[in-house]
Every structure is written in C-alpha cells, then in structure tokens.
Design a protein around this motif. Sequence first.
Motif, mmCIF file in Angstrom:
data_model
loop_
_atom_site.group_PDB
_atom_site.id
_atom_site.type_symbol
_atom_site.label_atom_id
_atom_site.label_comp_id
_atom_site.label_asym_id
_atom_site.label_seq_id
_atom_site.Cartn_x
_atom_site.Cartn_y
_atom_site.Cartn_z
ATOM 1 N N MET A 158 0.837 -1.180 0.000
ATOM 2 C CA MET A 158 0.000 0.000 0.000
ATOM 3 C C MET A 158 0.880 1.240 0.000
ATOM 4 O O MET A 158 1.999 1.207 0.486
ATOM 5 C CB MET A 158 -0.947 -0.013 1.198
ATOM 6 C CG MET A 158 -0.302 0.218 2.552
ATOM 7 S SD MET A 158 -1.422 0.103 3.956
ATOM 8 C CE MET A 158 -1.563 -1.652 4.096
ATOM 9 N N LYS A 159 0.341 2.325 -0.544
ATOM 10 C CA LYS A 159 1.059 3.597 -0.565
ATOM 11 C C LYS A 159 0.838 4.319 0.760
ATOM 12 O O LYS A 159 0.015 3.921 1.569
ATOM 13 C CB LYS A 159 0.563 4.446 -1.729
ATOM 14 C CG LYS A 159 0.887 3.856 -3.086
ATOM 15 C CD LYS A 159 0.346 4.735 -4.191
ATOM 16 C CE LYS A 159 0.557 4.093 -5.543
ATOM 17 N NZ LYS A 159 -0.079 4.864 -6.612
ATOM 18 N N ARG A 160 1.574 5.407 0.952
ATOM 19 C CA ARG A 160 1.503 6.155 2.211
ATOM 20 C C ARG A 160 0.090 6.648 2.501
ATOM 21 O O ARG A 160 -0.361 6.619 3.643
ATOM 22 C CB ARG A 160 2.479 7.324 2.214
ATOM 23 C CG ARG A 160 2.486 8.032 3.568
ATOM 24 C CD ARG A 160 3.468 9.163 3.635
ATOM 25 N NE ARG A 160 4.808 8.623 3.725
ATOM 26 C CZ ARG A 160 5.895 9.248 3.263
ATOM 27 N NH1 ARG A 160 5.792 10.412 2.686
ATOM 28 N NH2 ARG A 160 7.072 8.699 3.399
ATOM 29 N N ALA A 161 -0.624 7.090 1.473
ATOM 30 C CA ALA A 161 -1.999 7.567 1.680
ATOM 31 C C ALA A 161 -2.875 6.459 2.251
ATOM 32 O O ALA A 161 -3.713 6.707 3.119
ATOM 33 C CB ALA A 161 -2.578 8.096 0.374
ATOM 34 N N GLU A 162 -2.668 5.245 1.783
ATOM 35 C CA GLU A 162 -3.439 4.117 2.303
ATOM 36 C C GLU A 162 -3.021 3.799 3.732
ATOM 37 O O GLU A 162 -3.872 3.486 4.576
ATOM 38 C CB GLU A 162 -3.249 2.893 1.409
ATOM 39 C CG GLU A 162 -3.817 3.077 0.011
ATOM 40 C CD GLU A 162 -3.400 1.954 -0.921
ATOM 41 O OE1 GLU A 162 -4.031 0.884 -0.869
ATOM 42 O OE2 GLU A 162 -2.427 2.165 -1.677
ATOM 43 N N LEU A 163 -1.719 3.873 4.009
ATOM 44 C CA LEU A 163 -1.227 3.655 5.374
ATOM 45 C C LEU A 163 -1.840 4.675 6.318
ATOM 46 O O LEU A 163 -2.235 4.353 7.442
ATOM 47 C CB LEU A 163 0.302 3.719 5.412
ATOM 48 C CG LEU A 163 0.973 3.485 6.747
ATOM 49 C CD1 LEU A 163 0.699 2.071 7.267
ATOM 50 C CD2 LEU A 163 2.482 3.716 6.640
ATOM 51 N N THR A 164 -1.949 5.894 5.853
ATOM 52 C CA THR A 164 -2.567 6.957 6.639
ATOM 53 C C THR A 164 -4.026 6.617 6.956
ATOM 54 O O THR A 164 -4.462 6.766 8.096
ATOM 55 C CB THR A 164 -2.487 8.292 5.872
ATOM 56 O OG1 THR A 164 -1.113 8.636 5.716
ATOM 57 C CG2 THR A 164 -3.203 9.402 6.585
ATOM 58 N N LYS A 165 -4.752 6.141 5.953
ATOM 59 C CA LYS A 165 -6.161 5.788 6.160
ATOM 60 C C LYS A 165 -6.301 4.615 7.124
ATOM 61 O O LYS A 165 -7.159 4.621 8.002
ATOM 62 C CB LYS A 165 -6.819 5.437 4.833
ATOM 63 C CG LYS A 165 -7.098 6.620 3.954
ATOM 64 C CD LYS A 165 -7.753 6.180 2.656
ATOM 65 C CE LYS A 165 -7.875 7.351 1.698
ATOM 66 N NZ LYS A 165 -8.407 6.915 0.396
ATOM 67 N N VAL A 166 -5.448 3.624 6.971
ATOM 68 C CA VAL A 166 -5.544 2.409 7.788
ATOM 69 C C VAL A 166 -5.215 2.694 9.250
ATOM 70 O O VAL A 166 -5.839 2.139 10.154
ATOM 71 C CB VAL A 166 -4.609 1.317 7.225
ATOM 72 C CG1 VAL A 166 -4.461 0.152 8.178
ATOM 73 C CG2 VAL A 166 -5.115 0.828 5.882
ATOM 74 N N THR A 167 -4.245 3.575 9.486
ATOM 75 C CA THR A 167 -3.775 3.807 10.853
ATOM 76 C C THR A 167 -4.290 5.102 11.471
ATOM 77 O O THR A 167 -4.228 5.271 12.684
ATOM 78 C CB THR A 167 -2.240 3.852 10.893
ATOM 79 O OG1 THR A 167 -1.774 4.936 10.069
ATOM 80 C CG2 THR A 167 -1.642 2.534 10.430
ATOM 81 N N GLY A 168 -4.745 6.036 10.644
ATOM 82 C CA GLY A 168 -5.165 7.338 11.160
ATOM 83 C C GLY A 168 -3.993 8.245 11.473
ATOM 84 O O GLY A 168 -4.164 9.296 12.091
ATOM 85 N N ASP B 127 3.753 -2.570 3.909
ATOM 86 C CA ASP B 127 3.074 -3.850 4.085
ATOM 87 C C ASP B 127 2.526 -3.951 5.504
ATOM 88 O O ASP B 127 2.569 -2.981 6.266
ATOM 89 C CB ASP B 127 4.015 -5.013 3.753
ATOM 90 C CG ASP B 127 5.279 -5.028 4.617
ATOM 91 O OD1 ASP B 127 5.283 -4.410 5.714
ATOM 92 O OD2 ASP B 127 6.255 -5.672 4.216
ATOM 93 N N GLU B 128 2.019 -5.113 5.851
ATOM 94 C CA GLU B 128 1.414 -5.309 7.172
ATOM 95 C C GLU B 128 2.423 -5.111 8.304
ATOM 96 O O GLU B 128 2.047 -4.689 9.395
ATOM 97 C CB GLU B 128 0.751 -6.680 7.267
ATOM 98 C CG GLU B 128 -0.597 -6.748 6.571
ATOM 99 C CD GLU B 128 -1.586 -5.695 7.072
ATOM 100 O OE1 GLU B 128 -1.750 -5.533 8.302
ATOM 101 O OE2 GLU B 128 -2.199 -5.024 6.225
ATOM 102 N N ALA B 129 3.680 -5.412 8.054
ATOM 103 C CA ALA B 129 4.697 -5.186 9.091
ATOM 104 C C ALA B 129 4.814 -3.701 9.410
ATOM 105 O O ALA B 129 4.964 -3.318 10.582
ATOM 106 C CB ALA B 129 6.054 -5.751 8.642
ATOM 107 N N HIS B 130 4.713 -2.857 8.386
ATOM 108 C CA HIS B 130 4.748 -1.408 8.614
ATOM 109 C C HIS B 130 3.513 -0.957 9.384
ATOM 110 O O HIS B 130 3.605 -0.122 10.283
ATOM 111 C CB HIS B 130 4.837 -0.653 7.279
ATOM 112 C CG HIS B 130 6.134 -0.812 6.581
ATOM 113 N ND1 HIS B 130 6.313 -1.710 5.558
ATOM 114 C CD2 HIS B 130 7.329 -0.187 6.764
ATOM 115 C CE1 HIS B 130 7.556 -1.634 5.127
ATOM 116 N NE2 HIS B 130 8.204 -0.727 5.845
ATOM 117 N N VAL B 131 2.363 -1.516 9.011
ATOM 118 C CA VAL B 131 1.119 -1.177 9.708
ATOM 119 C C VAL B 131 1.238 -1.552 11.183
ATOM 120 O O VAL B 131 0.919 -0.747 12.072
ATOM 121 C CB VAL B 131 -0.097 -1.885 9.060
ATOM 122 C CG1 VAL B 131 -1.361 -1.676 9.894
ATOM 123 C CG2 VAL B 131 -0.313 -1.387 7.638
#
Length: 129
Positions: free
Chosen positions: A1-11, A40-44
């Motif tokens: 996922m891109k950073r924008a998606e990481l932002t959405k997933v984690t807030g 990836d999920e590890a980053h999340v």
Amino acid sequence: MKRAELTKVTGCHPETIRYYEKTGMMPDPPRSKAGYRLYDEAHVSRLRFILRARELGFSIEDIRGLLDLMDGELQTCSEVKQRTESHLADVRVKIADLKRIEQILAETAARCSGEDVPECPVLEALSCT
C-alpha cells in the motif's frame, strides 16, 4: 500500500509517518518502479505499536528503546516491565500533580463570585508568590 493508504488504515498523519521514517523508528519501505513507497502489514503493525505507545504517554526515546528491544530479538519481559513500571511511576506523579492543580483551581474558582467586580480571587491567587 502507498503512504496515503497507510494513513487511512492507521489514522496517522503523513508527516508523522515521514518523521518516524526519518528517525529510524519505521523501516524504509521498498519502492515501486514508479518510486512510490510501498508499505506492508509489518509497517502497519509497527506504526500501530508506535501510535499506541504514544497514546499511553511513552516518550519517543522510550518507544525507540522498546523498538530496539523488539528489533534486537533480545527483549525480555523483565526489561520491558522495568521500562513500563518506570513510565507508570512518571504517570502517577503527573496524576498527583493534576489532582493538586484541580483542587487549587476548584477552591479558587469557588471563592470567585463571577460578578462584574474589580476584586477577583483567581487573579489574586495567580499574583501570589
């Protein structure tokens, strides 16, 4: 996922994610052929760990130390417990300070009439040395 998606997933705000990457708390993600960072999920999981630790009041240095323990695979429950108990002691001191502040403010506010008069117990209490 891109950073924008990481932002959405984690807030988490994108600038905060950049900060965690810059300081080494978050590992550098691989890049796509187009140059986009790919998380990836590890980053999340790691970002959620950092965010949760921040919610619990751990300092950046405390979190960095916990991450170092995790990354080194040498962590022991004893070390983590020591760090947590130290943080808990700090939190309890802050709570005691806040309770003291609350009591002083409540007592001072109770002495204030709230009317349009020149004398104000709150200002007098703040002016005292």
